[in-house]
Design a protein around this motif. Structure first.
Motif, PDB file in Angstrom:
ATOM      1  N   LYS A   1     -14.368   1.680  -8.954  1.00 43.33           N
ATOM      2  CA  LYS A   1     -13.271   1.007  -8.251  1.00 43.33           C
ATOM      3  C   LYS A   1     -11.983   1.809  -8.399  1.00 43.33           C
ATOM      4  N   ALA A   2     -11.739   2.352  -9.589  1.00 42.95           N
ATOM      5  CA  ALA A   2     -10.523   3.132  -9.833  1.00 42.95           C
ATOM      6  C   ALA A   2     -10.506   4.392  -8.981  1.00 42.95           C
ATOM      7  N   CYS A   3     -11.654   5.062  -8.853  1.00 46.47           N
ATOM      8  CA  CYS A   3     -11.737   6.270  -8.037  1.00 46.47           C
ATOM      9  C   CYS A   3     -11.495   5.929  -6.570  1.00 46.47           C
ATOM     10  N   ASN A   4     -12.160   4.917  -6.081  1.00 50.30           N
ATOM     11  CA  ASN A   4     -11.959   4.500  -4.686  1.00 50.30           C
ATOM     12  C   ASN A   4     -10.501   4.143  -4.422  1.00 50.30           C
ATOM     13  N   GLN A   5      -9.887   3.439  -5.359  1.00 54.05           N
ATOM     14  CA  GLN A   5      -8.489   3.050  -5.177  1.00 54.05           C
ATOM     15  C   GLN A   5      -7.577   4.269  -5.207  1.00 54.05           C
ATOM     16  N   ALA A   6      -7.851   5.228  -6.099  1.00 50.60           N
ATOM     17  CA  ALA A   6      -7.040   6.448  -6.171  1.00 50.60           C
ATOM     18  C   ALA A   6      -7.127   7.237  -4.870  1.00 50.60           C
ATOM     19  N   ILE A   7      -8.322   7.339  -4.305  1.00 52.65           N
ATOM     20  CA  ILE A   7      -8.498   8.053  -3.033  1.00 52.65           C
ATOM     21  C   ILE A   7      -7.721   7.342  -1.923  1.00 52.65           C
ATOM     22  N   THR A   8      -7.813   6.034  -1.882  1.00 48.43           N
ATOM     23  CA  THR A   8      -7.086   5.253  -0.878  1.00 48.43           C
ATOM     24  C   THR A   8      -5.576   5.379  -1.077  1.00 48.43           C
ATOM     25  N   ASP A   9      -5.116   5.211  -2.306  1.00 50.11           N
ATOM     26  CA  ASP A   9      -3.684   5.300  -2.591  1.00 50.11           C
ATOM     27  C   ASP A   9      -3.126   6.690  -2.314  1.00 50.11           C
ATOM     28  N   ALA A  10      -3.972   7.704  -2.490  1.00 48.74           N
ATOM     29  CA  ALA A  10      -3.544   9.079  -2.204  1.00 48.74           C
ATOM     30  C   ALA A  10      -3.414   9.338  -0.705  1.00 48.74           C
ATOM     31  N   GLY A  11      -3.946   8.417   0.108  1.00 53.20           N
ATOM     32  CA  GLY A  11      -3.858   8.554   1.551  1.00 53.20           C
ATOM     33  C   GLY A  11      -4.973   9.381   2.145  1.00 53.20           C
ATOM     34  N   TRP A  12      -6.046   9.570   1.410  1.00 51.46           N
ATOM     35  CA  TRP A  12      -7.144  10.419   1.853  1.00 51.46           C
ATOM     36  C   TRP A  12      -8.303   9.622   2.427  1.00 51.46           C
ATOM     37  N   ARG A  13      -8.184   8.357   2.469  1.00 50.72           N
ATOM     38  CA  ARG A  13      -9.217   7.509   3.074  1.00 50.72           C
ATOM     39  C   ARG A  13      -8.545   6.375   3.803  1.00 50.72           C
TER      40      ARG A  13
ATOM     41  N   ASP B   1       0.864  -1.173   0.000  1.00 52.30           N
ATOM     42  CA  ASP B   1       0.000   0.000   0.000  1.00 52.30           C
ATOM     43  C   ASP B   1       0.902   1.226   0.000  1.00 52.30           C
ATOM     44  N   THR B   2       0.296   2.383  -0.312  1.00 55.42           N
ATOM     45  CA  THR B   2       1.107   3.584  -0.219  1.00 55.42           C
ATOM     46  C   THR B   2       1.364   3.874   1.249  1.00 55.42           C
ATOM     47  N   ILE B   3       2.410   4.634   1.511  1.00 53.48           N
ATOM     48  CA  ILE B   3       2.843   4.912   2.874  1.00 53.48           C
ATOM     49  C   ILE B   3       2.867   6.422   3.074  1.00 53.48           C
ATOM     50  N   SER B   4       2.499   6.857   4.255  1.00 55.82           N
ATOM     51  CA  SER B   4       2.535   8.291   4.561  1.00 55.82           C
ATOM     52  C   SER B   4       3.984   8.710   4.793  1.00 55.82           C
ATOM     53  N   TYR B   5       4.228  10.028   4.706  1.00 59.29           N
ATOM     54  CA  TYR B   5       5.576  10.522   4.989  1.00 59.29           C
ATOM     55  C   TYR B   5       5.967  10.218   6.435  1.00 59.29           C
ATOM     56  N   ALA B   6       5.033  10.340   7.349  1.00 58.95           N
ATOM     57  CA  ALA B   6       5.320  10.055   8.756  1.00 58.95           C
ATOM     58  C   ALA B   6       5.729   8.598   8.944  1.00 58.95           C
TER      59      ALA B   6
ATOM     60  N   ILE C   1       5.929   5.867  -1.847  1.00 55.81           N
ATOM     61  CA  ILE C   1       5.791   7.334  -1.854  1.00 55.81           C
ATOM     62  C   ILE C   1       5.502   7.818  -3.272  1.00 55.81           C
ATOM     63  N   ALA C   2       6.193   7.262  -4.256  1.00 52.70           N
ATOM     64  CA  ALA C   2       5.947   7.649  -5.654  1.00 52.70           C
ATOM     65  C   ALA C   2       4.511   7.313  -6.068  1.00 52.70           C
TER      66      ALA C   2
ATOM     67  N   GLN D   1      -2.230  11.137  -5.789  1.00 47.04           N
ATOM     68  CA  GLN D   1      -2.681  12.474  -5.408  1.00 47.04           C
ATOM     69  C   GLN D   1      -2.782  13.388  -6.624  1.00 47.04           C
ATOM     70  N   ALA D   2      -1.852  13.249  -7.545  1.00 49.30           N
ATOM     71  CA  ALA D   2      -1.853  14.095  -8.741  1.00 49.30           C
ATOM     72  C   ALA D   2      -2.977  13.722  -9.712  1.00 49.30           C
ATOM     73  N   SER D   3      -3.426  12.474  -9.666  1.00 52.45           N
ATOM     74  CA  SER D   3      -4.390  12.024 -10.667  1.00 52.45           C
ATOM     75  C   SER D   3      -5.804  11.795 -10.152  1.00 52.45           C
ATOM     76  N   VAL D   4      -6.048  11.983  -8.860  1.00 52.72           N
ATOM     77  CA  VAL D   4      -7.344  11.603  -8.293  1.00 52.72           C
ATOM     78  C   VAL D   4      -8.517  12.337  -8.945  1.00 52.72           C
ATOM     79  N   PHE D   5      -8.373  13.607  -9.280  1.00 55.41           N
ATOM     80  CA  PHE D   5      -9.487  14.331  -9.874  1.00 55.41           C
ATOM     81  C   PHE D   5      -9.775  13.846 -11.300  1.00 55.41           C
ATOM     82  N   LYS D   6      -8.742  13.464 -12.000  1.00 52.60           N
ATOM     83  CA  LYS D   6      -8.940  12.924 -13.346  1.00 52.60           C
ATOM     84  C   LYS D   6      -9.596  11.540 -13.266  1.00 52.60           C
TER      85      LYS D   6
END
Length: 141
Positions: free
Chosen positions: A129-141, A26-31, A85-86, A92-97
């Motif tokens: 599913k792609a939107c939900n995954q993008a939100i999760t991967d962005a760390g916003w959920r 999974d993606t990891i937070s900076y902390a 992190i990448a 985060q850069a692509s979630v709105f698209k």
């Protein structure tokens, strides 16, 4: 522990996180990245890069110069963290698209990126599913 965490502090971590490597589940937070890297790489940095300034990729260069001496756990962890992190930055850069359809369906009257993001995160109706995954991967959920 606080000495090692200080080595990876704040914005300097972003500059440090430029190597490429293996996958993280999974993606990891900076902390969390700071904690994991301090735990698994702190000794190597202290041993091989003591006194190096974090700016301008100096720690990265030091680890690369000492790659044959750096512990396998640090090399593996660093690679996993960098990839994660990448992936988070890309999400985060692509979630709105990626979520364009869901935004138009459920958050159409909402103004402002932050408010739209809150709408997407809070709504239980996002069916992509792609939107939900993008939100999760962005760390916003």
């Amino acid at each position: 522990m606080s000495k090692r965490i200080g080595v990876f502090g704040g914005a300097a971590l972003v500059a440090f996180l430029t190597l490429t490597a293996a996958s993280w589940a999974d993606t990891i937070s900076y902390a969390d990245a700071v904690t994991v890297l301090a735990k698994d790489c702190g000794g190597d940095i202290k041993k091989f890069c003591n006194g190096e300034n974090l700016g301008q990729g100096r720690i990265q260069a030091c680890l690369e110069q000492n790659v044959s001496k750096v512990s396998p756990i640090c090399t593996s962890t660093l690679g996993s963290v960098l990839t994660s992190i990448a992936q988070r930055q890309e999400a985060q850069a692509s979630v709105f698209k990626v979520c364009r359809h869901d935004v138009s369906q459920y958050c159409n009257s909402v103004k402002g990126d932050g408010n739209i993001l809150s709408c997407l995160v809070e709504t239980k109706r996002v069916d992509s599913k792609a939107c939900n995954q993008a939100i999760t991967d962005a760390g916003w959920r």
